[in-house]
Design an enzyme around this catalytic site. Structure first.
Site, short mmCIF file in Angstrom:
data_model
loop_
_atom_site.label_atom_id
_atom_site.label_comp_id
_atom_site.label_asym_id
_atom_site.label_seq_id
_atom_site.Cartn_x
_atom_site.Cartn_y
_atom_site.Cartn_z
N TYR A 1 72.96 -33.58 46.78
CA TYR A 1 73.74 -34.87 46.65
C TYR A 1 72.36 -36.26 46.62
CZ TYR A 1 70.64 -35.60 50.50
OH TYR A 1 69.65 -35.63 51.94
N PHE B 1 68.24 -43.96 48.68
CA PHE B 1 67.82 -43.69 49.79
C PHE B 1 67.22 -42.59 50.65
CE2 PHE B 1 71.66 -44.30 50.50
CZ PHE B 1 72.02 -43.39 51.48
N ASP B 2 68.18 -41.82 49.75
CA ASP B 2 67.69 -40.00 50.48
C ASP B 2 68.42 -39.36 48.34
OD1 ASP B 2 66.91 -37.67 51.12
OD2 ASP B 2 69.15 -37.52 52.30
N ILE C 1 78.31 -37.80 58.75
CA ILE C 1 78.61 -38.57 59.05
C ILE C 1 80.15 -38.92 58.41
CG2 ILE C 1 76.38 -40.36 58.21
CD1 ILE C 1 78.41 -41.16 55.41
N TYR D 1 76.71 -45.70 58.82
CA TYR D 1 76.43 -45.44 59.73
C TYR D 1 76.17 -46.93 60.81
CZ TYR D 1 73.14 -41.21 57.49
OH TYR D 1 73.28 -40.30 57.54
N PHE E 1 77.08 -42.05 47.34
CA PHE E 1 76.69 -40.98 47.78
C PHE E 1 77.18 -40.16 45.60
CE2 PHE E 1 75.84 -41.81 51.74
CZ PHE E 1 74.84 -40.98 51.96
#
Length: 255
Positions: A162, A172-173, A190, A216, A233
């Site tokens: 992902y 961010f990731d 989540i 979040y 995502f």
């Protein structure tokens, strides 16, 4: 409100360094080291503490007068009696820490409000795009590659690759960047992921547009995801492990 004030910790750290400085035997303050005067362990140790303290105080630098900090350090390490007693010092530290807390709360509330507005506007327009579907919960998803394998349930474990981005495009990731997929129980992530991955099949790749309520929320996550952020995502479903099956060993980085 924050359970503990980071600012208070930083200010306390400065006080700790001052308190732990041993008075000079001759009553004089130690000479300051110049750029080329980092030869001894004591000089290097002192400089290292200074660098760490300077960096840690960066976020509250507007509330700290560095010249006065140095003066307090010099005077106490030189054996002089502090010009402010314990009570006065504690009062001002608490007062400034409270002010910093209030400022942080206000800034966070403003950021949350702005993120809410931007997220709502984005999702309203994004939901109109061809190929983007919106579920009853508000999750938006887009199928990039149709899978042909099994679809997971909320009680399964999944192996995925992902990439997560903010609305401004900042990543961010990313498991792709790490070169390693991730396996986890689908019920432990989540809500947007738990729901979205159940709409996929192994071998498929989808794009999730997740409103803050399914991500979040107002707490945010880490240092990159602020309060009430809408997240995007790209997710590739590699494998499904039914029920309580043990997590599969992550594959080696792909070349």
């Amino acid at each position: 409100m924050f359970k503990h004030s980071r600012a208070l910790t930083l200010i306390a750290s400065a006080a700790f360094i001052v308190a732990c400085s041993k008075p000079a035997t001759d009553g004089a303050a130690p000479a300051a080291a110049g750029d080329a005067d980092l030869a001894t362990d004591a000089q290097k140790f002192g400089y290292s503490i200074g660098v760490d303290l300077g960096r840690s105080l960066a976020t509250v630098k507007d509330e700290v007068d560095i010249a006065s900090l140095k003066k307090g350090l010099d005077e106490v390490s030189g054996g002089k009696e502090p010009r402010m007693d314990d009570k006065a010092r504690e009062e001002i530290k608490n007062s400034v820490s409270k002010k910093i807390q209030e400022k942080q709360v206000a800034e966070r509330a403003k950021a949350a409000e702005e993120a809410t507005g931007k997220g709502a506007a984005f999702l309203a327009e994004n939901g109109k795009k061809e190929g983007v579907k919106t579920t009853a919960s508000g999750l938006q998803y887009e199928t990039l590659t149709e899978g042909t394998g099994a679809a997971p349930t909320a009680s399964d474990k999944v192996e995925v690759n992902y990439k997560g981005t903010l609305l401004n495009g900042e990543t961010f990731d990313s498991s792709y960047d790490r070169g390693q997929s991730v396996t986890f129980p689908l019920a432990n992530v989540i809500p947007g992921w738990t729901e979205g991955l159940q709409l996929m099949k192994v071998g498929g790749k989808s794009k999730f547009y997740i409103p803050a309520a399914l991500a979040y929320g107002d707490r945010g996550a880490g240092g990159k995801i602020g309060p009430n952020e809408t997240l995007i995502f790209e997710v590739e479903l590699i494998k499904v492990e039914k029920g309580d099956a043990p997590a599969a060993e992550a594959p080696k980085p792909k070349k």
